[in-house]
Design a protein around this motif. Structure first.
Motif, short mmCIF file in Angstrom:
data_model
loop_
_atom_site.label_atom_id
_atom_site.label_comp_id
_atom_site.label_asym_id
_atom_site.label_seq_id
_atom_site.Cartn_x
_atom_site.Cartn_y
_atom_site.Cartn_z
N LEU A 252 0.85 -1.18 0.00
CA LEU A 252 0.00 0.00 0.00
C LEU A 252 0.89 1.24 0.00
CD1 LEU A 252 -2.62 -1.34 2.51
CD2 LEU A 252 -2.98 -0.85 0.10
N ASP A 253 0.28 2.41 -0.17
CA ASP A 253 1.05 3.65 -0.15
C ASP A 253 1.85 3.74 1.15
OD1 ASP A 253 0.10 4.86 -2.63
OD2 ASP A 253 -1.84 4.97 -1.62
N ALA A 254 3.08 4.21 1.02
CA ALA A 254 3.99 4.35 2.17
C ALA A 254 4.38 2.99 2.76
CB ALA A 254 3.42 5.26 3.26
N ASN B 260 8.33 -2.21 -9.22
CA ASN B 260 7.76 -1.40 -8.16
C ASN B 260 6.29 -1.19 -8.55
OD1 ASN B 260 6.89 0.76 -6.57
ND2 ASN B 260 8.87 1.78 -6.61
N ARG B 261 5.40 -1.96 -7.95
CA ARG B 261 4.05 -2.23 -8.45
C ARG B 261 4.19 -3.06 -9.74
NH1 ARG B 261 0.32 1.03 -5.58
NH2 ARG B 261 1.21 2.94 -4.77
N SER B 262 3.07 -3.56 -10.23
CA SER B 262 3.20 -4.59 -11.26
C SER B 262 1.85 -4.88 -11.89
CB SER B 262 3.72 -5.87 -10.61
OG SER B 262 2.73 -6.35 -9.70
N GLY C 283 -4.50 12.17 -2.96
CA GLY C 283 -5.19 10.97 -3.44
C GLY C 283 -4.93 9.76 -2.53
N ASP C 284 -3.74 9.75 -1.89
CA ASP C 284 -3.41 8.62 -1.00
C ASP C 284 -4.41 8.52 0.15
OD1 ASP C 284 -1.26 8.23 -2.65
OD2 ASP C 284 0.26 8.91 -1.24
N LEU C 285 -4.99 9.66 0.55
CA LEU C 285 -5.94 9.64 1.67
C LEU C 285 -7.24 8.95 1.26
CD1 LEU C 285 -5.35 13.20 3.17
CD2 LEU C 285 -4.39 11.00 3.91
MG MG Z 1 2.35 7.02 -3.81
#
Ligand code: MG
Ligand code: AMP
Length: 271
Positions: free
Chosen positions: A69-71, A125-127, A199-201
């Protein structure tokens, strides 16, 4: 070296219960922080040695898929784990929201192009997994489209394995509290602010949906040849050490060898 991979491996077709896996776990690691760092340093050297053999042999390759997930720590993991490595033999590709051209192809089209060539280590990095994660949670396509993708992914990865690529897939598992701390950090520290996206929020609000989508995806696509690993990732030092363990054990199992030198080299005198 002990092969610790089973600590984190998702058994083939067994859906992991992410709620039951502690993101603060430190299984298998030396208890003292300083020992953990020493151990990681040693592993970085071993990784560099194995990579130089893989590169010289130029027959097989390794693909590391990183999802979180983000972070969750994808960027930091890449930076720390590959710090000792000859850049010539490594490629890193970050997959973002697809372009118009990419959307006009099947979901594996953009990914296949970036798989490692013989001798290389490639890091995603993601896929292609985003196509059963964000795409599912945000309902970008209906279930009749995303669900059959598990099968496509298994087939695709098997094709890579048959072609000489070893695959390691790592999910960096953090807690919601840890994500909140890291977001706060990003807001507060001037040289991290660029990483923060409002957007991450919105994504954070869908935390439970993502855990669900991850559990399904990991269970559906962990195979003997292309396993998933769930790495507890609240502690960055433990996370780096664990990913290094997995990579080094995988490469040691592959056992890449320097090619045989030409015959008669002993008689050569350079004048
Ligand atoms: Mg990000
Ligand atoms: P970052 O990793 O923070 O640079 O963000 C990349 C963004 O691209 C994330 O929000 C992902 O969810 C998004 N993304 C990556 N792949 C896809 C995909 N196949 N479909 C939709 N969004 C994607």
């Amino acid at each position: 070296m002990d092969d610790l991979r089973s600590l984190w491996r998702v058994q083939p077709r067994e859906r992991p219960d992410l709620d039951a896996i502690d993101p603060d776990a430190d299984d298998g690691a030396p208890k003292k922080k300083s020992r953990l760092e020493d151990a990681s340093e040693e592993l970085v050297e071993r990784l560099a040695d194995l990579q130089s053999r893989l590169w010289a042999e130029r027959r097989r390759s390794l693909l590391l898929v990183l999802q979180a997930l983000d972070a969750g720590g994808k960027d930091g993991t890449i930076r720390k784990v590959f710090t000792g490595i000859n850049p010539q033999g490594v490629s890193v590709h970050a997959f973002k929201a697809p372009t118009e051209e990419e959307l006009e192809h099947d979901f594996l089209w953009r990914v296949h192009h970036h798989t490692p060539r013989a001798g290389e280590i490639a890091v995603f990095n993601r896929s292609h997994y985003e196509d059963v994660l964000v795409v599912r949670v945000d309902e970008l396509v209906p279930e009749t489209v995303w669900r059959p993708r598990y099968e496509s992914i298994r087939g695709f990865e098997q094709t890579l394995v048959d072609g000489g690529t070893s695959i390691v897939k790592v999910f960096l598992h953090i807690s919601a509290d840890e994500q909140a701390d890291r977001f706060r950090d990003r807001l507060e520290e001037p040289d991290k602010r660029w990483k923060f996206s409002t957007g991450d929020l919105e994504v954070r609000k869908k935390w439970d949906h993502y855990q669900e989508a991850y559990s399904d995806a990991l269970g559906e696509t962990s195979t003997a040849a292309s396993p998933w690993y769930v790495v507890p990732a609240n502690d960055k030092k433990y996370r780096n050490w664990a990913v290094l363990q997995i990579l080094v054990a995988t490469l040691e199992e592959m056992d890449p060898r320097f090619p045989e030198p030409e015959a008669g080299l002993d008689d050569i005198v350079i004048v």
